[in-house]
Design a protein around this motif. Structure first.
Motif, PDB file in Angstrom:
ATOM      1  N   GLY A 450       5.533   2.316  -1.192  1.00  0.00           N
ATOM      2  CA  GLY A 450       4.766   4.328  -1.604  1.00  0.00           C
ATOM      3  C   GLY A 450       6.025   3.804  -2.998  1.00  0.00           C
ATOM      4  O   GLY A 450       4.486   4.542  -3.811  1.00  0.00           O
ATOM      5  N   GLN A 451       6.617   4.018  -2.470  1.00  0.00           N
ATOM      6  CA  GLN A 451       8.225   3.854  -3.848  1.00  0.00           C
ATOM      7  C   GLN A 451       6.334   3.201  -5.125  1.00  0.00           C
ATOM      8  O   GLN A 451       6.823   3.469  -6.392  1.00  0.00           O
ATOM      9  CB  GLN A 451       8.942   3.774  -3.680  1.00  0.00           C
ATOM     10  N   ALA A 452       7.318   1.733  -5.201  1.00  0.00           N
ATOM     11  CA  ALA A 452       6.262   1.030  -5.497  1.00  0.00           C
ATOM     12  C   ALA A 452       5.013   1.225  -6.544  1.00  0.00           C
ATOM     13  O   ALA A 452       4.869   1.393  -7.803  1.00  0.00           O
ATOM     14  CB  ALA A 452       6.279  -0.044  -5.240  1.00  0.00           C
ATOM     15  N   SER A 453       4.195   2.134  -6.040  1.00  0.00           N
ATOM     16  CA  SER A 453       3.072   1.867  -5.766  1.00  0.00           C
ATOM     17  C   SER A 453       2.658   3.382  -6.931  1.00  0.00           C
ATOM     18  O   SER A 453       2.876   3.572  -8.084  1.00  0.00           O
ATOM     19  CB  SER A 453       2.214   2.686  -5.239  1.00  0.00           C
ATOM     20  N   GLU A 454       4.092   4.134  -6.251  1.00  0.00           N
ATOM     21  CA  GLU A 454       4.117   5.426  -7.448  1.00  0.00           C
ATOM     22  C   GLU A 454       4.990   5.385  -9.188  1.00  0.00           C
ATOM     23  O   GLU A 454       4.451   5.753  -9.658  1.00  0.00           O
ATOM     24  CB  GLU A 454       4.970   6.676  -6.905  1.00  0.00           C
ATOM     25  N   LEU A 455       5.613   3.770  -8.550  1.00  0.00           N
ATOM     26  CA  LEU A 455       6.525   3.212  -9.739  1.00  0.00           C
ATOM     27  C   LEU A 455       5.123   3.196 -10.439  1.00  0.00           C
ATOM     28  O   LEU A 455       5.291   3.345 -11.969  1.00  0.00           O
ATOM     29  CB  LEU A 455       7.052   2.599  -9.731  1.00  0.00           C
ATOM     30  N   LEU A 456       4.160   2.161 -10.095  1.00  0.00           N
ATOM     31  CA  LEU A 456       3.893   1.620 -10.966  1.00  0.00           C
ATOM     32  C   LEU A 456       1.724   2.156 -11.440  1.00  0.00           C
ATOM     33  O   LEU A 456       1.233   2.210 -12.308  1.00  0.00           O
ATOM     34  CB  LEU A 456       2.312   0.510 -10.350  1.00  0.00           C
ATOM     35  N   GLY A 457       1.862   3.339 -10.887  1.00  0.00           N
ATOM     36  CA  GLY A 457       0.778   4.221 -11.207  1.00  0.00           C
ATOM     37  C   GLY A 457      -0.378   4.410  -9.876  1.00  0.00           C
ATOM     38  O   GLY A 457      -1.365   4.420 -11.279  1.00  0.00           O
ATOM     39  N   ILE A 458      -0.621   3.506  -9.489  1.00  0.00           N
ATOM     40  CA  ILE A 458      -1.674   3.135  -8.362  1.00  0.00           C
ATOM     41  C   ILE A 458      -1.345   3.319  -6.873  1.00  0.00           C
ATOM     42  O   ILE A 458      -0.656   3.907  -6.781  1.00  0.00           O
ATOM     43  CB  ILE A 458      -1.964   1.943  -8.985  1.00  0.00           C
ATOM     44  N   ASN A 459      -2.477   3.664  -6.422  1.00  0.00           N
ATOM     45  CA  ASN A 459      -2.747   3.837  -5.164  1.00  0.00           C
ATOM     46  C   ASN A 459      -2.037   3.929  -4.405  1.00  0.00           C
ATOM     47  O   ASN A 459      -2.068   1.898  -4.277  1.00  0.00           O
ATOM     48  CB  ASN A 459      -3.992   4.694  -4.749  1.00  0.00           C
ATOM     49  N   ARG A 460      -1.735   3.604  -3.051  1.00  0.00           N
ATOM     50  CA  ARG A 460      -1.080   2.909  -2.060  1.00  0.00           C
ATOM     51  C   ARG A 460      -2.050   1.768  -1.406  1.00  0.00           C
ATOM     52  O   ARG A 460      -1.780   0.426  -1.250  1.00  0.00           O
ATOM     53  CB  ARG A 460      -0.184   3.359  -1.037  1.00  0.00           C
ATOM     54  N   SER A 461      -3.647   2.130  -1.630  1.00  0.00           N
ATOM     55  CA  SER A 461      -4.059   1.297  -0.912  1.00  0.00           C
ATOM     56  C   SER A 461      -4.784   0.127  -1.857  1.00  0.00           C
ATOM     57  O   SER A 461      -4.497  -0.815  -1.284  1.00  0.00           O
ATOM     58  CB  SER A 461      -5.587   2.219  -0.616  1.00  0.00           C
ATOM     59  N   THR A 462      -4.370   0.764  -3.074  1.00  0.00           N
ATOM     60  CA  THR A 462      -5.020  -0.658  -3.872  1.00  0.00           C
ATOM     61  C   THR A 462      -3.857  -1.101  -4.717  1.00  0.00           C
ATOM     62  O   THR A 462      -3.749  -2.874  -4.504  1.00  0.00           O
ATOM     63  CB  THR A 462      -5.441   0.016  -5.678  1.00  0.00           C
ATOM     64  N   LEU A 463      -2.405  -1.196  -4.483  1.00  0.00           N
ATOM     65  CA  LEU A 463      -1.458  -2.050  -3.767  1.00  0.00           C
ATOM     66  C   LEU A 463      -1.797  -2.724  -2.625  1.00  0.00           C
ATOM     67  O   LEU A 463      -1.043  -3.963  -2.922  1.00  0.00           O
ATOM     68  CB  LEU A 463       0.018  -1.338  -3.952  1.00  0.00           C
ATOM     69  N   ARG A 464      -1.543  -2.822  -1.564  1.00  0.00           N
ATOM     70  CA  ARG A 464      -1.917  -3.488  -0.149  1.00  0.00           C
ATOM     71  C   ARG A 464      -2.415  -4.014  -0.434  1.00  0.00           C
ATOM     72  O   ARG A 464      -2.622  -5.340  -0.164  1.00  0.00           O
ATOM     73  CB  ARG A 464      -2.155  -1.555   0.656  1.00  0.00           C
ATOM     74  N   LEU A 465      -3.817  -3.859  -1.412  1.00  0.00           N
ATOM     75  CA  LEU A 465      -5.194  -4.482  -1.461  1.00  0.00           C
ATOM     76  C   LEU A 465      -4.469  -6.173  -2.125  1.00  0.00           C
ATOM     77  O   LEU A 465      -4.401  -7.127  -1.949  1.00  0.00           O
ATOM     78  CB  LEU A 465      -6.542  -4.482  -1.815  1.00  0.00           C
ATOM     79  N   LYS A 466      -4.101  -5.373  -3.270  1.00  0.00           N
ATOM     80  CA  LYS A 466      -3.521  -6.402  -3.971  1.00  0.00           C
ATOM     81  C   LYS A 466      -2.171  -7.542  -3.507  1.00  0.00           C
ATOM     82  O   LYS A 466      -2.301  -8.568  -4.013  1.00  0.00           O
ATOM     83  CB  LYS A 466      -2.548  -6.182  -5.517  1.00  0.00           C
ATOM     84  N   LEU A 467      -1.368  -6.913  -2.688  1.00  0.00           N
ATOM     85  CA  LEU A 467      -0.247  -7.588  -2.338  1.00  0.00           C
ATOM     86  C   LEU A 467      -1.141  -8.907  -1.599  1.00  0.00           C
ATOM     87  O   LEU A 467      -0.910  -9.931  -1.526  1.00  0.00           O
ATOM     88  CB  LEU A 467       0.304  -6.755  -1.015  1.00  0.00           C
ATOM     89  N   ARG A 468      -1.911  -8.562  -0.421  1.00  0.00           N
ATOM     90  CA  ARG A 468      -2.632  -9.363   0.437  1.00  0.00           C
ATOM     91  C   ARG A 468      -3.325 -10.515  -0.698  1.00  0.00           C
ATOM     92  O   ARG A 468      -3.028 -12.175  -0.189  1.00  0.00           O
ATOM     93  CB  ARG A 468      -3.478  -8.289   1.234  1.00  0.00           C
ATOM     94  N   ASP A 469      -3.689 -10.154  -1.462  1.00  0.00           N
ATOM     95  CA  ASP A 469      -5.107 -10.940  -2.385  1.00  0.00           C
ATOM     96  C   ASP A 469      -4.030 -11.733  -3.119  1.00  0.00           C
ATOM     97  O   ASP A 469      -4.032 -12.836  -2.909  1.00  0.00           O
ATOM     98  CB  ASP A 469      -5.035  -9.861  -3.438  1.00  0.00           C
ATOM     99  N   LEU A 470      -2.113 -10.977  -3.543  1.00  0.00           N
ATOM    100  CA  LEU A 470      -1.658 -12.154  -3.909  1.00  0.00           C
ATOM    101  C   LEU A 470      -0.831 -13.002  -3.589  1.00  0.00           C
ATOM    102  O   LEU A 470      -0.047 -13.867  -3.348  1.00  0.00           O
ATOM    103  CB  LEU A 470      -0.636 -11.365  -4.931  1.00  0.00           C
TER     104      LEU A 470
END
Length: 476
Positions: A450-470
């Protein structure tokens, strides 16, 4: 050169597909009738076919059957107008790759056809790789993998619902596809739904559909995934993230084989087979009041546990070569092997992101390698001894680094990609940058997404998808 055949009598539809594929690397040919479509198919031998259900001289299903008889591995995507979803589902049962609904969403068209071209390439691979499509093959000879495959073989022909447990990146969706492909429902639809990627407010509507007026913005009836799937198979991926109200509906569906659309009162019967997957400890979620115990016990009757890569290290050489051949061929690069030192580095790494992380690492190495062999220097993200990245700087402490402060590995990657040429240098560099950025952002926030997504300026769902892809996991 990949070739796409679009059979539709509306010129605007054909033009839409030409807009999607402005790149000369894909050739788009068109036809306006069943007869013309068959003639173009025989003459041009397209890799993927897009087919309207309603054509001036007959049904698109008739042309589909002729295409399937000529080449059952040719991906066919249907276009359907509103109100013809039943026909489209019937086409899915007969073996269609997917279908699109008019009016067309060009972003959706691009993503779907990209997957169709990938499937066409994999299904027509030279015999150097196994005959099965590469994305649907479980690779490994260790006892733990062989026991898992035996269990899949015993469960697949049954109609029992199955719970698939394993860490992120272990291959849970691959196990689900194996259960589907070896089942008696293999000729019927298979739908995979990522529960974590759906906003809580839309989960029930996505799964069960809704009636007109059920909520603000529901201006027409929507058929949900369970109804769309008919008597096929549904994978509920990341079921641990499903909201409790939706869990209650899933429980009723498993018990009674019925459900209701959101805002509806009419029970709808279904014969769908449910597969569920999660990387979370469901018993801990039950204790925390975030998962229903009765649903857990209903699902866990048949359970497949997918081992982490660190528990099957002997499979790493075979997996690494499998991914090397696959990505080298896709990239058009003559990379054939790993040096003994590189293989040793791969086998000593802990792989917190499991098989997905290994695949991404090998894919990057394909682009890094200067010759036919991958060396340890081509695996920079594993560190000099297979360890983690160096400590991340405090990204809030000062200004962003300038280009001359960029990591040497990034500069080297850019130079390598530019020297190699091609038309995807930007995407390849961005993949390297994104991996580094997300890894450091998670480390900076001690793994708090949650803090990482806020820091990056993207929503948490987008972050989770990127983490899975990478193939990236939070520290610890």
């Amino acid at each position: 050169m990949p070739k796409l055949l679009v059979v539709d009598d509306e010129p605007i539809i054909c033009h839409s597909f030409r807009r999607v594929f402005t790149d000369p690397a894909v050739e788009v040919v068109t036809a306006g009738s069943v007869a013309e479509g068959w003639a173009r198919f025989e003459r041009d031998r397209p890799d993927v076919v897009v087919l309207d259900l309603q054509l001036p001289d007959g049904s698109g299903l008739d042309l589909f059957e002729r295409v399937r008889a000529a080449d059952p591995r040719r991906p066919v995507v249907f276009i359907t107008a509103h109100g013809t979803s039943d026909t489209a589902i019937e086409a899915m049962k007969r073996g269609a790759f997917d279908y699109l609904t008019k009016p067309l969403d060009l972003e959706q068209v691009s993503g779907l056809l990209g997957r169709a071209f990938d499937a066409a390439r994999l299904m027509h691979e030279p015999a150097a790789l196994p005959d099965d499509p590469a994305a649907d093959r479980i690779v490994g000879r260790t006892p733990v993998v062989q026991e898992m495959c035996k269990l899949i073989g015993r469960l697949a022909p049954q109609d029992a619902n199955v719970l698939i447990l394993g860490e992120s990146g272990t291959g849970k969706e691959l196990v689900a596809r194996a259960l589907y492909q070896h089942s008696t429902r293999a000729d019927r639809p298979f739908l995979a739904i990522n529960c974590a990627a759906l906003p809580d407010a839309l989960v029930e509507s996505e799964l069960f559909g809704h009636e007109r007026g059920a909520f603000t913005g529901a201006d027409h009836r929507r058929v949900g995934r369970f109804e769309q799937c008919g008597d096929g198979t549904i994978l509920l991926d990341e079921i641990g993230d499903m909201p409790l109200p939706a869990q209650a509906k899933i429980l009723r569906l498993l018990q009674d084989q019925t459900f209701e659309r959101v805002g509806g009162s009419q029970p709808i019967r279904t014969r769908v087979r449910v597969l569920a997957a999660t990387n979370q400890d469901l018993e801990q979620l039950i204790a925390a009041g975030r998962f229903r115990g009765d649903l857990y016990y209903r699902l866990k009757v048949a359970t497949v546990r997918v081992p982490p890569l660190r528990d099957r290290r002997a499979d790493i050489p075979e997996l690494a070569h499998h991914f090397l051949f696959r990505h080298a061929r896709a990239a058009g690069r003559d990379v054939r092997d790993f040096s003994p030192e590189a293989l040793d580095l791969l086998q000593r790494h802990d792989w917190p992101g499991n098989v997905r992380q290994l695949q991404n690492e090998v894919q990057m190495a394909v682009y890094q390698a200067a010759g036919q062999t991958v060396f340890p220097a081509d695996l920079p993200s594993l560190g000099p001894a297979g360890g983690p990245f160096p400590p991340a700087p405090d990204v809030l402490a000062g200004a962003l680094p300038t280009s001359r402060d960029a990591p040497p590995d990034l500069i080297g990657s850019i130079e390598t990609y530019l020297r190699d040429g091609g038309n995807d240098v930007y995407a390849r560099v961005m993949a390297v940058v994104e991996r580094e950025l997300l890894t450091r952002a998670l480390r900076h926030t001690n793994g708090h997404q949650g803090q990482a997504s806020e820091l990056l300026g993207i929503n948490r769902s987008t972050l989770r998808l990127k983490l899975r892809d990478l193939g990236i996991l939070p520290p610890g």
